[in-house]
Design an enzyme around this catalytic site. Structure first.
Site, mmCIF file in Angstrom:
data_model
loop_
_atom_site.group_PDB
_atom_site.id
_atom_site.type_symbol
_atom_site.label_atom_id
_atom_site.label_comp_id
_atom_site.label_asym_id
_atom_site.label_seq_id
_atom_site.Cartn_x
_atom_site.Cartn_y
_atom_site.Cartn_z
ATOM 1 N N ASP A 1 2.118 4.949 -0.028
ATOM 2 C CA ASP A 1 1.532 6.195 0.497
ATOM 3 C C ASP A 1 1.333 7.230 -0.603
ATOM 4 O O ASP A 1 1.881 7.102 -1.698
ATOM 5 C CB ASP A 1 2.492 6.806 1.536
ATOM 6 C CG ASP A 1 2.369 6.142 2.890
ATOM 7 O OD1 ASP A 1 1.351 5.447 3.127
ATOM 8 O OD2 ASP A 1 3.288 6.310 3.712
ATOM 9 N N ARG B 1 0.849 -1.190 0.000
ATOM 10 C CA ARG B 1 0.000 0.000 0.000
ATOM 11 C C ARG B 1 0.881 1.236 0.000
ATOM 12 O O ARG B 1 1.180 1.791 1.051
ATOM 13 C CB ARG B 1 -0.880 0.009 1.240
ATOM 14 C CG ARG B 1 -1.917 -1.087 1.211
ATOM 15 C CD ARG B 1 -2.700 -1.091 2.512
ATOM 16 N NE ARG B 1 -3.578 -2.274 2.553
ATOM 17 C CZ ARG B 1 -4.170 -2.716 3.647
ATOM 18 N NH1 ARG B 1 -3.983 -2.086 4.805
ATOM 19 N NH2 ARG B 1 -4.938 -3.775 3.596
ATOM 20 N N ARG C 1 10.805 5.461 4.418
ATOM 21 C CA ARG C 1 11.039 6.904 4.523
ATOM 22 C C ARG C 1 11.673 7.271 5.863
ATOM 23 O O ARG C 1 12.504 8.179 5.937
ATOM 24 C CB ARG C 1 9.745 7.659 4.298
ATOM 25 C CG ARG C 1 9.261 7.519 2.841
ATOM 26 C CD ARG C 1 7.829 7.958 2.668
ATOM 27 N NE ARG C 1 7.652 9.313 3.142
ATOM 28 C CZ ARG C 1 6.480 9.840 3.508
ATOM 29 N NH1 ARG C 1 5.381 9.102 3.457
ATOM 30 N NH2 ARG C 1 6.423 11.084 3.926
#
Lengths: 248, 248
Positions: free
Chosen positions: B53, B51, B196
């Site tokens: 972002d 999934r 990230r």
């Protein structure tokens, strides 16, 4: 003391109506001049090496401008890169002799045209997507015929005002990649939409619609109707402009 | 007969609110499901391997869906590529056993993070621009400490609902380029915003603000406040998803 400053620029042409200033249009020259004028405190006119059309990108456009402002070169570069919009970047700034003229002093311009065979999402605005493979051998044979000094009227849009339409092509090279083809063309000068006309014609050859020697007939005809359609602007990059370096 | 179809997708995440369907938002899953539903004539639910972002790109996202429609695979791929918006492209279509599940069957996901030192106009939405060079040696030393099986709670956004926050990192590799750094990370699974968070922390190390062994302390803390800030989404790509290939 008046200074002559040279910039090397990269831009994404997607949202520009080309290099040259036009009333009420977003152009690279206009955008650059607005930033320079506000930075240096007097009206700036920037001279570009090549007038790229709407949608055409640059990896190494060259421009120069005059100013009396003593701002150090490093500060000019940094200030431009923090005020220019994200689709224009300054790569280099240097000071050149007063005789330097980005367009008239240029000896050689190199354009790159990117063709891809696969539909892409990333980088889709920077390549021409074509279905079906091209015959690189026939394209190379056609490309070779553009080398040397020719009248390129057949590859020039009718509205072009230039009287002398002869250009010297130094290089017209095809690189066959896994997922596409790159065409690189160097010449002393280019007429308007000339690279796109040559690439559009090479693609007709690569698809077997025209023989490689059609390139000779087209050049001799001196008539735009003989050449193939222009390849779209978003595959085209002004890659490099070469100057005679002053002797040390 | 019910068919299980697998797609490999590339997308430019810039204008998407991520992969997963959300009400009134433009998402990749939603866009894909709308096209598939209209193509195959019945409601389609697509399962994605990861999934991503909002703003994160994919070079090789994998998705699967079920259908009774006998449309040949080639036609599905061609029809999708002509109806999907330009920022999503289908790279491959194949038919897989009914047990295949894009998320649960995945054995390994690989993400790429691109950092550039030079302000760019072309490709500006696909890399994180950082001023000043990073110390690649200290970053490598920190990266190595993420290898193996760890609880990655410290690199996970607080809202993540996963109970088990342990992941096995197979690879965390830095490539030093002329104009930037690429970080490639492979793991069996990733928590939300984990890549990230790791990249943001590695950049702190590369700037000399933290020592490489801070990575150990951060992992042991199991608290998001210990890690560095998240690197921005536009430098991140879901590069590849690997499955155990069924034996022939």
């Amino acid at each position: 003391m008046q200074r002559n400053i040279r910039l090397r620029l990269e831009y994404d042409g997607t949202d520009f109506k080309g290099w040259q200033v036009q009333p009420d249009q977003r152009t690279v020259q206009g955008t650059l001049e607005t930033c320079l004028t506000s930075l240096l405190g007097h009206p700036i006119r920037a001279i570009g090496a090549g007038r790229t059309d709407a949608g055409v990108h640059a990896l190494g456009q060259v421009a120069n401008f005059s100013t009396f402002n003593p701002l150090p070169l490093k500060r000019i570069g940094a200030a431009l890169n923090s005020t220019l919009p994200p689709d224009v970047a300054v790569l280099d700034v240097d000071e050149v002799p007063p005789t330097f003229h980005a367009r008239r002093s240029a000896r050689r311009r190199t354009y790159l045209y990117r063709i891809v065979y696969r539909r892409r999402a990333i980088g889709r605005g920077q390549a021409w997507y074509l279905r079906g493979r091209l015959n690189i051998d026939t394209m190379r044979s056609a490309a070779t015929r553009t080398l040397g000094y020719h009248d390129f009227t057949s590859f020039c849009v009718a509205s072009s005002e230039k009287e002398n339409r002869s250009c010297r092509v130094f290089l017209c090279m095809l690189a066959c990649l896994k997922d596409g083809v790159h065409v690189e063309i160097s010449a002393d000068r280019f007429l308007r939409s000339m690279v796109r006309g040559i690439v559009g014609t090479l693609v007709q050859v690569g698809r077997g619609r025209r023989a490689p020697d059609a390139m000779d007939t087209i050049l001799q005809a001196r008539d735009r109707q003989y050449a193939g359609p222009n390849a779209p602007p978003h595959g085209l990059f002004l890659k490099e402009v070469t100057y005679e370096e002053p002797e040390e």
